[in-house]
Scaffold this motif. Structure first.
Motif, mmCIF file in Angstrom:
data_model
loop_
_atom_site.group_PDB
_atom_site.id
_atom_site.type_symbol
_atom_site.label_atom_id
_atom_site.label_comp_id
_atom_site.label_asym_id
_atom_site.label_seq_id
_atom_site.Cartn_x
_atom_site.Cartn_y
_atom_site.Cartn_z
ATOM 1 N N PRO A 234 -13.746 103.965 -77.187
ATOM 2 C CA PRO A 234 -13.218 105.194 -76.560
ATOM 3 C C PRO A 234 -13.938 106.441 -77.036
ATOM 4 N N PHE A 235 -14.412 106.439 -78.304
ATOM 5 C CA PHE A 235 -15.155 107.609 -78.787
ATOM 6 C C PHE A 235 -16.478 107.732 -78.039
ATOM 7 N N LEU A 239 -17.958 110.764 -75.510
ATOM 8 C CA LEU A 239 -19.290 111.381 -75.557
ATOM 9 C C LEU A 239 -19.993 111.271 -74.207
ATOM 10 N N GLN A 240 -19.755 110.188 -73.498
ATOM 11 C CA GLN A 240 -20.317 110.071 -72.156
ATOM 12 C C GLN A 240 -19.760 111.158 -71.236
ATOM 13 N N ARG A 241 -18.474 111.441 -71.398
ATOM 14 C CA ARG A 241 -17.892 112.529 -70.604
ATOM 15 C C ARG A 241 -18.519 113.860 -70.987
ATOM 16 N N LEU A 242 -18.768 114.054 -72.293
ATOM 17 C CA LEU A 242 -19.439 115.279 -72.739
ATOM 18 C C LEU A 242 -20.844 115.369 -72.146
ATOM 19 N N GLU A 289 -29.678 110.713 -76.801
ATOM 20 C CA GLU A 289 -30.166 109.822 -77.855
ATOM 21 C C GLU A 289 -29.044 109.377 -78.770
ATOM 22 N N ARG A 290 -28.164 110.327 -79.144
ATOM 23 C CA ARG A 290 -27.064 109.963 -80.038
ATOM 24 C C ARG A 290 -26.071 109.007 -79.343
ATOM 25 N N VAL A 291 -25.825 109.257 -78.050
ATOM 26 C CA VAL A 291 -24.925 108.362 -77.315
ATOM 27 C C VAL A 291 -25.500 106.959 -77.256
ATOM 28 N N LEU A 294 -25.096 105.371 -80.663
ATOM 29 C CA LEU A 294 -23.699 104.996 -80.887
ATOM 30 C C LEU A 294 -23.326 103.759 -80.078
ATOM 31 N N ASP A 295 -23.861 103.665 -78.869
ATOM 32 C CA ASP A 295 -23.563 102.511 -78.031
ATOM 33 C C ASP A 295 -24.097 101.229 -78.668
#
Length: 785
Positions: A234-235, A239-242, A289-291, A294-295
């Protein structure tokens, strides 16, 4: 006898090691003898000789001379029988099984009781050894010591006093061959097929002492790790929504840039704008890149946590065969005592079962097997008369399916005679004869689980008291499982236990009640549904709804859990359907939160039994959630009903709300108009339902209760004029007001609608919000009047 939790085996005393060996080798002897009785091949003798020889060597090491004599005498008998010098029929196998029993009982005695046990059973031991001697000394019998050629040496003879630790380590080197063959997990039942392999070339496994409490704690931590790892998903989604917000921001800035470029921009403004675009672009790239990182981490962490949990869970698992070792012998002896021929088949022996569940299964399975032998399987003569083989078959099987453990006991006997059950119900006064005659097969079979209910006329040592299936049912309920019966009169009965794979992790439906989450085990939920308010009906002063052609009573979770008053209900009620064997209830919650896997955390024993709650767990965000005890909750509901407090407590939330609030049905094939009318009505306090055409509306008014129908004219399937005509022609509905709202504003259209029976006619081109609401109030009054 369960082996003790082992540390390094060198830390166990010699007697503890002997008990481990005796537990395994007596199971091998029992299985091999039963295989012989069923006509197994010569390999069974090799298994039996090896087991007796290993047990003799182990007994010598601990200086248990009685066990040495017993095992040695049995070994001689097996060698003689293998050479064809001694026949092993039923009587001889009975005799040898007595020797196995003596060895088992001797091994189970604590250190302080060994001498006393030998003294008390000296006569029985002497009789057994004498019987074996006579068997071997018959015509062509064996005399003299038995040659050990071809058999593995278990250990060097040991005749001195018992040695205590620290010399244990030295003795372990001597007993390594038989210890490896007999260590826990090495042998399986039926043992006659599994004891041959003494793994001389495999490295010895190390065993560590780990208490059940420590193992449970470790499993709990692994389960928490598994649940916590899912918090990343969910976190990452947030971030995808951001990231999408960044894209929208860049698009908006692009539009702003285009608008500004139409004017004459100064160099300074243009520079600021270019710099802003560069920063937005850098921010987008950095976030992307961070998303992505994280993925990747999320997938790796979830995979690692899953592997960790499964590995720890595997340490709690034991093969199904470990818990059913004694059943072949039990069924065999019981069948002999009843003059029946019965064969027990065991399937899924290697199926992995949680050790706690396996321990709890032993007694229920014993009851089911005894019932199958005594009640289900017929005597040989009766089976021949029915066209069946003289030997009955009972099958005990375990397997995994769809995330649950299925344990099945089935037989090919006579099944359950339903008329006999019906007569027993009437005879015991459990229900009136008229009611008993109408009971279905499933309802009749439910009575078999009542404590004290039996179909036997007399009580015997085997059965007749009527508590066996009650014990089975209580065990299954205690682990949140279920029982299924499949009866085929004349062909047999099948009892299936549906159990969780483990007691440490629970699949549950999360619901919200009074702002707090609660978990309901999925295995105990019949169904979760959203019930339209218009389908709630009052029966005997209590709200009900139709579920699977059955009227199910509704109650609010707020009242059962003694929470604050529920919020005003909407057009649909979130309902969890709960049931036991006799009743079914619909529990109204505030909303569904979805399905979860939860690590069960037992409550502090100091709290005692908390009403309607069984345990607790932690959600992904670390918040606590209480797990509902469904059986306890159903008892709470029945208590509220018996005390007459249920209907009174729900008068403002379910039943009376549907009677006092005015309900309006808005019918239009236009989604925009439909939703506009619904929002207007609900904002004023009316209950509003919608229908997409006249046909759906006609079905709704026939099955539900409405105070007003608002309808368009031009609609597919059934237009508004035809709908109005049908309503006014129905005697039960002719007093229901109908308000037509149409784009047609010609006088002849208005007259056509009124002639059909409409009570009011508005045109969409001229009506405003207040116009519609005023017309509604003119027809049916205020929403709560």
């Amino acid at each position: 006898m369960n082996p003790p939790d082992s540390d390094d085996l060198s830390r166990l005393s010699m007697l503890e090691l002997f008990r481990l060996e005796a537990d395994n080798q007596t199971a091998v002897l029992t299985g091999g003898l039963l295989d012989l009785e069923r006509g197994a091949g010569p390999h069974s003798f090799e298994v039996l000789m090896r087991a007796a020889h290993s047990l003799k060597g182990a007994a010598r090491i601990v200086n248990l001379q009685v066990a040495v004599q017993l095992a040695h005498s049995m070994e001689d008998c097996f060698v003689a029988a293998h050479g064809g010098k001694v026949p092993l029929g039923r009587r001889e196998i009975d005799l040898l099984l007595q020797g196995v029993d003596l060895l088992m009982h001797l091994a189970k005695q604590p250190d302080s009781r060994l001498e006393t046990w030998e003294r008390d059973h000296a006569g029985q031991i002497e009789d057994f050894l004498g019987s074996l001697a006579r068997l071997k000394s018959g015509p062509g019998g064996v005399s003299g010591p038995v040659s050990q050629a071809g058999l593995p040496e278990a250990a060097a003879p040991f005749t001195g006093p018992m040695q205590e630790h620290p010399s244990t380590a030295a003795h372990l080197q001597e007993i390594a061959p038989w210890l490896d063959a007999g260590s826990p997990g090495r042998t399986r039942t039926p043992a006659g097929q599994h004891a041959l392999a003494v793994r001389k070339h495999e490295p010895a496994e190390r065993f560590l002492r780990l208490t059940a409490e420590n193992l449970n704690r470790l499993l709990g931590l692994a389960g928490e790790s598994l649940v916590e790892s899912r918090w990343l998903r969910p976190f990452a989604d947030s971030l995808q929504r951001l990231k999408r917000h960044h894209v929208d921001l860049a698009r908006t800035l692009g539009l702003l840039r285009q608008a500004l470029e139409q004017d004459q921009l100064s160099d300074r403004t243009a520079a600021y704008l270019n710099d802003l675009f560069r920063q937005v672009g850098d921010s987008q790239q950095f976030l992307a890149e961070r998303v992505q990182e994280l993925d990747v981490f999320d997938r790796r962490a979830a995979h690692l946590s899953q592997r960790l949990y499964l590995e720890v869970l595997r340490t709690r698992m034991r093969p199904f065969s470990d818990g059913v070792r004694r059943f072949p012998r039990m069924v065999r002896d019981l069948a002999r005592s009843l003059d029946k021929q019965i064969k027990l088949e065991i399937g899924g022996e290697l199926t992995q079962v949680d050790r706690d569940i396996l321990e709890r299964l032993e007694t229920p399975l014993a009851h089911l097997l005894r019932n199958a032998v005594d009640h289900g399987c017929e005597p040989p003569e009766a089976r021949r008369h029915a066209g069946k083989p003289a030997e009955a078959i009972i099958r005990l099987e375990a397997r995994h399916s769809a995330g649950v453990l299925l344990v099945t006991v089935s037989d090919d006997g006579a099944g359950v005679d339903l008329e006999t059950v019906r007569a027993a119900i009437i005879d015991k006064g459990l229900t009136a004869p008229g009611v008993a005659e109408k009971l279905t097969e499933s309802e009749l079979l439910e009575f078999l689980f009542l404590p004290g209910f039996t179909l036997k006329d007399i009580v015997t040592e085997v059965s007749g008291r009527g508590f066996g299936l009650d014990i089975v049912q209580n065990m299954v309920k205690s682990v949140r499982g279920a029982i299924r019966l499949n009866n085929q009169p004349g062909r047999g009965l099948r009892v299936q236990l549906q159990l969780p794979l483990t007691l440490s992790v629970l699949r549950a439906l999360l619901v919200e009640v009074a702002g707090e989450p609660y978990a309901i085990p999925l295995s105990q939920i019949t169904q979760a549904v959203k019930v339209p308010r218009r389908k709630v009906q009052a029966l005997e002063g209590r709200p009900h709804f139709n579920f699977s052609d059955q009227q199910v009573g509704l109650l609010t979770a707020h009242q059962v859990l003694e929470c604050s008053e529920p919020p005003p209900p909407g057009a649909e009620l979130p309902v969890v359907v709960l049931s036991d064997r006799n009743t079914r209830y619909g529990l109204v919650v505030d909303r569904f939160l979805g399905e979860r896997e939860l690590v069960v955390q037992p409550l502090d024993p100091c709290l005692g039994k908390i009403k309607d709650i069984s345990a607790a767990a932690l959600m992904e965000d670390g918040g606590p959630v209480l797990i509902i005890d469904v059986e306890d909750m159903i008892r709470s509901v029945e208590k509220l009903i018996a005390e007459g407090r249920l209907a009174k407590g729900q008068s403002h939330s379910l039943h009376l709300a549907s009677q006092t609030a005015k309900r309006v049905l808005a019918v239009d094939d236009s989604l925009t108009v439909r939703e506009l009318e619904r929002k207007l009505l609900t904002s004023r306090g009316y209950l509003a339902d919608v229908a997409v055409d006249g046909m759906e509306a006609w079905e709704a008014v026939r099955t539900g209760h409405y105070d007003l129908v608002i309808t368009d004219i031009d609609m597919p399937h059934l237009d508004g004029i035809e709908l109005t005509t049908l309503i006014k022609k129905e005697p039960r509905l002719k007093s229901l007001p109908v308000l037509i709202v149409s784009y047609k504003d010609r006088e002849e259209d208005r007259l056509r609608g009124l002639e059909a029976g409409a009570d009011y006619y508005l045109t969409k081109g001229s009506f405003h919000d207040e116009t519609l609401l005023q017309a509604v109030m003119d027809l049916i009054g205020e929403p709560d009047s």
